[in-house]
Design an enzyme around this catalytic site. Structure first.
Site, PDB file in Angstrom:
ATOM      1  N   ASP A 127      29.940  50.280  42.347  1.00 37.67           N
ATOM      2  CA  ASP A 127      30.736  49.051  42.306  1.00 37.67           C
ATOM      3  C   ASP A 127      32.110  49.290  42.946  1.00 37.67           C
ATOM      4  O   ASP A 127      32.390  50.380  43.459  1.00 37.67           O
ATOM      5  CB  ASP A 127      30.832  48.624  40.830  1.00 37.67           C
ATOM      6  CG  ASP A 127      31.045  47.140  40.649  1.00 37.67           C
ATOM      7  OD1 ASP A 127      31.132  46.416  41.639  1.00 37.67           O
ATOM      8  OD2 ASP A 127      31.119  46.706  39.473  1.00 37.67           O
ATOM      9  N   HIS A 128      32.956  48.281  42.871  1.00 36.57           N
ATOM     10  CA  HIS A 128      34.305  48.294  43.470  1.00 36.57           C
ATOM     11  C   HIS A 128      34.925  49.682  43.680  1.00 36.57           C
ATOM     12  O   HIS A 128      35.094  50.438  42.734  1.00 36.57           O
ATOM     13  CB  HIS A 128      35.293  47.527  42.565  1.00 36.57           C
ATOM     14  CG  HIS A 128      34.994  46.080  42.472  1.00 36.57           C
ATOM     15  ND1 HIS A 128      35.574  45.150  43.293  1.00 36.57           N
ATOM     16  CD2 HIS A 128      34.168  45.401  41.654  1.00 36.57           C
ATOM     17  CE1 HIS A 128      35.126  43.960  42.971  1.00 36.57           C
ATOM     18  NE2 HIS A 128      34.267  44.074  41.984  1.00 36.57           N
ATOM     19  N   GLU A 200      39.112  43.830  35.998  1.00 30.87           N
ATOM     20  CA  GLU A 200      37.919  44.619  35.772  1.00 30.87           C
ATOM     21  C   GLU A 200      38.231  46.072  36.036  1.00 30.87           C
ATOM     22  O   GLU A 200      38.836  46.396  37.054  1.00 30.87           O
ATOM     23  CB  GLU A 200      36.784  44.168  36.699  1.00 30.87           C
ATOM     24  CG  GLU A 200      35.481  44.931  36.420  1.00 30.87           C
ATOM     25  CD  GLU A 200      34.363  44.535  37.377  1.00 30.87           C
ATOM     26  OE1 GLU A 200      33.415  43.914  36.924  1.00 30.87           O
ATOM     27  OE2 GLU A 200      34.453  44.867  38.560  1.00 30.87           O
ATOM     28  N   HIS A 244      36.440  37.861  37.517  1.00 30.12           N
ATOM     29  CA  HIS A 244      35.743  38.829  36.664  1.00 30.12           C
ATOM     30  C   HIS A 244      35.936  38.475  35.192  1.00 30.12           C
ATOM     31  O   HIS A 244      37.022  38.091  34.788  1.00 30.12           O
ATOM     32  CB  HIS A 244      36.286  40.239  36.893  1.00 30.12           C
ATOM     33  CG  HIS A 244      35.817  40.862  38.170  1.00 30.12           C
ATOM     34  ND1 HIS A 244      36.663  41.462  39.044  1.00 30.12           N
ATOM     35  CD2 HIS A 244      34.573  40.981  38.700  1.00 30.12           C
ATOM     36  CE1 HIS A 244      35.972  41.934  40.078  1.00 30.12           C
ATOM     37  NE2 HIS A 244      34.704  41.659  39.885  1.00 30.12           N
ATOM     38  N   HIS A 284      30.373  38.118  42.895  1.00 32.11           N
ATOM     39  CA  HIS A 284      31.073  38.860  41.834  1.00 32.11           C
ATOM     40  C   HIS A 284      31.605  37.871  40.809  1.00 32.11           C
ATOM     41  O   HIS A 284      31.816  36.704  41.117  1.00 32.11           O
ATOM     42  CB  HIS A 284      32.266  39.637  42.410  1.00 32.11           C
ATOM     43  CG  HIS A 284      31.865  40.888  43.104  1.00 32.11           C
ATOM     44  ND1 HIS A 284      32.161  42.138  42.617  1.00 32.11           N
ATOM     45  CD2 HIS A 284      31.146  41.091  44.233  1.00 32.11           C
ATOM     46  CE1 HIS A 284      31.665  43.046  43.437  1.00 32.11           C
ATOM     47  NE2 HIS A 284      31.045  42.444  44.425  1.00 32.11           N
ATOM     48  N   ASN A 306      26.523  40.173  40.441  1.00 32.54           N
ATOM     49  CA  ASN A 306      26.938  41.185  39.483  1.00 32.54           C
ATOM     50  C   ASN A 306      26.959  40.626  38.062  1.00 32.54           C
ATOM     51  O   ASN A 306      27.457  39.526  37.825  1.00 32.54           O
ATOM     52  CB  ASN A 306      28.332  41.700  39.842  1.00 32.54           C
ATOM     53  CG  ASN A 306      28.313  42.552  41.098  1.00 32.54           C
ATOM     54  OD1 ASN A 306      27.269  42.744  41.716  1.00 32.54           O
ATOM     55  ND2 ASN A 306      29.465  43.072  41.456  1.00 32.54           N
TER      56      ASN A 306
HETATM   57 ZN   LIG Z   1      33.278  42.666  41.097  1.00 33.61          ZN
END
Ligand SMILES: [Zn+2]
Length: 378
Positions: A127-128, A200, A244, A284, A306
């Site tokens: 992820d990110h 997040e 998020h 997202h 996600n």
């Molecule tokens: Zn994300």
């Protein structure tokens, strides 16, 4: 529905051309694959269980913090060492266990086949990764290259680079630099342009201005042009007012209908007919979205959504409910409402209460698969 692509012959984790075939199938048939954030073998198993029960392809992803947690919070994460080691350990665990979640498919349409064990394709993703976390990315990519030398495929199917906080030029230039390396080992890149709001994994975007929460079609196409010159194996997380987590966020409105404009603009620039949808899009901040919003996003070329906040909540629910319901069995090792000498081992054994969280999480993963049309795809 049976996917008529060779990836179904491969058990477990898919990479390279099999991943490309899976993403193309999702875009063509208008479904998206949920990407579940996992932090432990227990959450991995729960996600695989939910996917298997729906005959659903699934993406398992690790954040930088989730990777460190997988390795153990007792590890020092200086220079991202724990996040690198944790992500690699998780990858090997997932690669080892995923084929065991095979699905026995009744091939009634093929006389002569009675039953064939197929496997739920699993995409292994991270992820990110913001600019300050690049040492984490570098560590994983080095391992991918090593794995490729031995096995002819990367350890991870794909990674995400999130340089959305940088200027567009810097974002694209860094993505290009990394993607050139990744393409050589048949690896997929997910990048982000425009900013996902909210907070997040320690990145707080609750204060960014509204304009950057909606990516423009021209910017998306600039990314497409630069990356497509290297390889077709990439996806773009464009911002369309996503946030998020589950919050009430004032005047930021989720607008998945805007994604259609990205596809139209790209089609016009590329001289492709309307509906070609050349861009693989990623959603997202999908937690708390309505089923209509999700359907609109998928229709417009979203192939991955996600899911983290909602499965975190689901994992807690089973454990919480068990603990509250059985609290009188959990205060001492021996002695409960049934008698002073009654043992409580079968209540405090982690296989009992952790399992309750796995069940509620697997159920929530199944719900995500259903919402995204990712059911009976095998
Ligand atoms: Zn994300």
């Amino acid at each position: 529905m049976v996917l008529n692509i060779p990836l179904m012959q491969q058990a477990g984790v898919v990479t390279g051309k099999n991943l490309r075939a899976l993403m193309a199938d999702a875009k063509k048939n208008k479904y998206a694959i949920p990407a579940i954030n996992v932090t432990s073998s227990s959450t991995v198993n729960a996600a695989l269980e939910g996917a298997r029960d729906n005959k659903a392809p699934i993406i398992l992803q690790l954040s930088q913090g989730g990777s460190a947690f997988f390795g153990g919070k007792g590890l020092d994460n200086a220079d991202q060492k724990a996040s690198i080691a944790g992500a690699i350990a998780a990858a090997h665990y997932i690669r080892a266990i995923a084929p065991a979640y095979g699905i026995a498919v009744q091939r009634s349409s093929y006389p002569g086949y009675c039953e064939q064990a197929d496997s739920s394709p699993v995409v292994l993703h991270t992820d990110h990764c913001a600019k300050k976390l690049l040492p984490w990315f570098d560590g994983m990519l080095a391992e991918d290259e090593k794995y490729f030398k031995e096995h002819g495929e990367p350890l991870f199917s794909s990674h995400m680079l999130d340089l959305s906080e940088e200027s567009k030029e810097d974002n694209i230039a860094l993505c290009v630099k990394y993607f050139e390396r990744m393409a050589k080992i048949d690896q997929w890149l997910e990048m982000e342009i425009g900013i996902t709001g909210g907070e997040e994994d320690g990145v707080d975007n609750t204060g960014v201005d509204n304009a950057s929460l909606y990516t423009q079609p021209e910017d998306v196409f600039d990314v497409y042009k630069a990356l497509n010159a290297i390889s077709p194996d990439f996806s773009i997380a464009a911002a369309f007012g996503n946030v998020h987590g589950v919050y009430k966020v004032g005047n930021v409105v989720l607008s998945p209908q805007l994604l259609e404009k990205h596809q139209r603009y790209a089609e016009q620039q590329l001289g492709q007919p309307e509906g070609s949808k050349p861009i693989y899009l990623v959603f997202h901040g999908g937690s708390g979205s309505t089923k209509d919003e999700i359907a609109t996003a998928v229709k417009n070329g979203v192939v991955k959504m996600n899911v983290d906040t909602d499965t975190q909540w689901a994992y807690l629910q089973g454990i919480r409910d068990f603990i509250l319901k059985k609290q009188d069995y959990l205060k001492t090792q021996v002695g409960n409402p049934e008698g002073e000498s009654k043992p409580n081992k079968k209540y405090y054994d982690p296989r009992v209460w952790v399992r309750e969280g796995e069940k509620t999480m697997a159920h929530r993963v199944a719900e995500a698969c259903t919402d995204l049309g990712d059911i009976n795809r095998l």
